[in-house]
Design an enzyme around this catalytic site. Sequence first.
Site, mmCIF file in Angstrom:
data_model
loop_
_atom_site.group_PDB
_atom_site.id
_atom_site.type_symbol
_atom_site.label_atom_id
_atom_site.label_comp_id
_atom_site.label_asym_id
_atom_site.label_seq_id
_atom_site.Cartn_x
_atom_site.Cartn_y
_atom_site.Cartn_z
ATOM 1 N N ASP A 7 0.879 -1.161 0.000
ATOM 2 C CA ASP A 7 0.000 0.000 0.000
ATOM 3 C C ASP A 7 0.919 1.214 0.000
ATOM 4 O O ASP A 7 1.486 1.572 1.036
ATOM 5 C CB ASP A 7 -0.897 -0.005 1.242
ATOM 6 N N GLU A 66 -1.302 -1.245 -4.903
ATOM 7 C CA GLU A 66 -2.522 -0.492 -5.161
ATOM 8 C C GLU A 66 -2.260 0.591 -6.204
ATOM 9 O O GLU A 66 -1.212 1.228 -6.194
ATOM 10 C CB GLU A 66 -3.011 0.148 -3.859
ATOM 11 N N ASP A 138 -2.400 0.849 7.226
ATOM 12 C CA ASP A 138 -1.689 0.692 5.949
ATOM 13 C C ASP A 138 -1.202 -0.741 5.756
ATOM 14 O O ASP A 138 -1.208 -1.258 4.641
ATOM 15 C CB ASP A 138 -0.521 1.678 5.864
#
Length: 165
Positions: A7, A66, A138
């Site tokens: 992430d 992502e 996260d």
Amino acid sequence: MRILGIDPGLRTLGWGVIESNGARLSHVANGLCHSDGDDLGERLLSLHNQVTEIIDAYRPDQAAIEQTFVNKDGAGTLKLGQARGVALLTLAKAGLPTGEYAPNRVKKTVVGVGHAEKEQVLHMVKLQLPGCAPKGADAADALAIAICHAYYGGSNQRQLKEVGA
């Protein structure tokens, strides 16, 4: 198959490693990388070095990251994109095949709702990876990204069906 999920973030980059064995998923490790340095270049180098250490320590077979979403803060989006670029470069340098997933697709895969809240993602990650204790939101997101890759990007190419209401 061992999957590293990332992430991306300039201040805090979340990461998570899972094992995918058929339909069985298990947690390996997770954590947060905090960038160090006085200027942008030093901070990006810090993230590169930390991701390299994670790859060396856990030896993933594949990776997932992502995709960047554009928000109202153009400068913030650009900095996020730079951190994401460094992560992608580090993964490519390690020779890892990497899947890229939109945030809504990750949430839909893990939670069942494309606009899920962070708390819902955390809860479902814990359910799908028993014994997992994400080191922050996260890290939970990174584990969710790895789970998404296990479903869509892995060698088995599983497909989830959407059920209409």
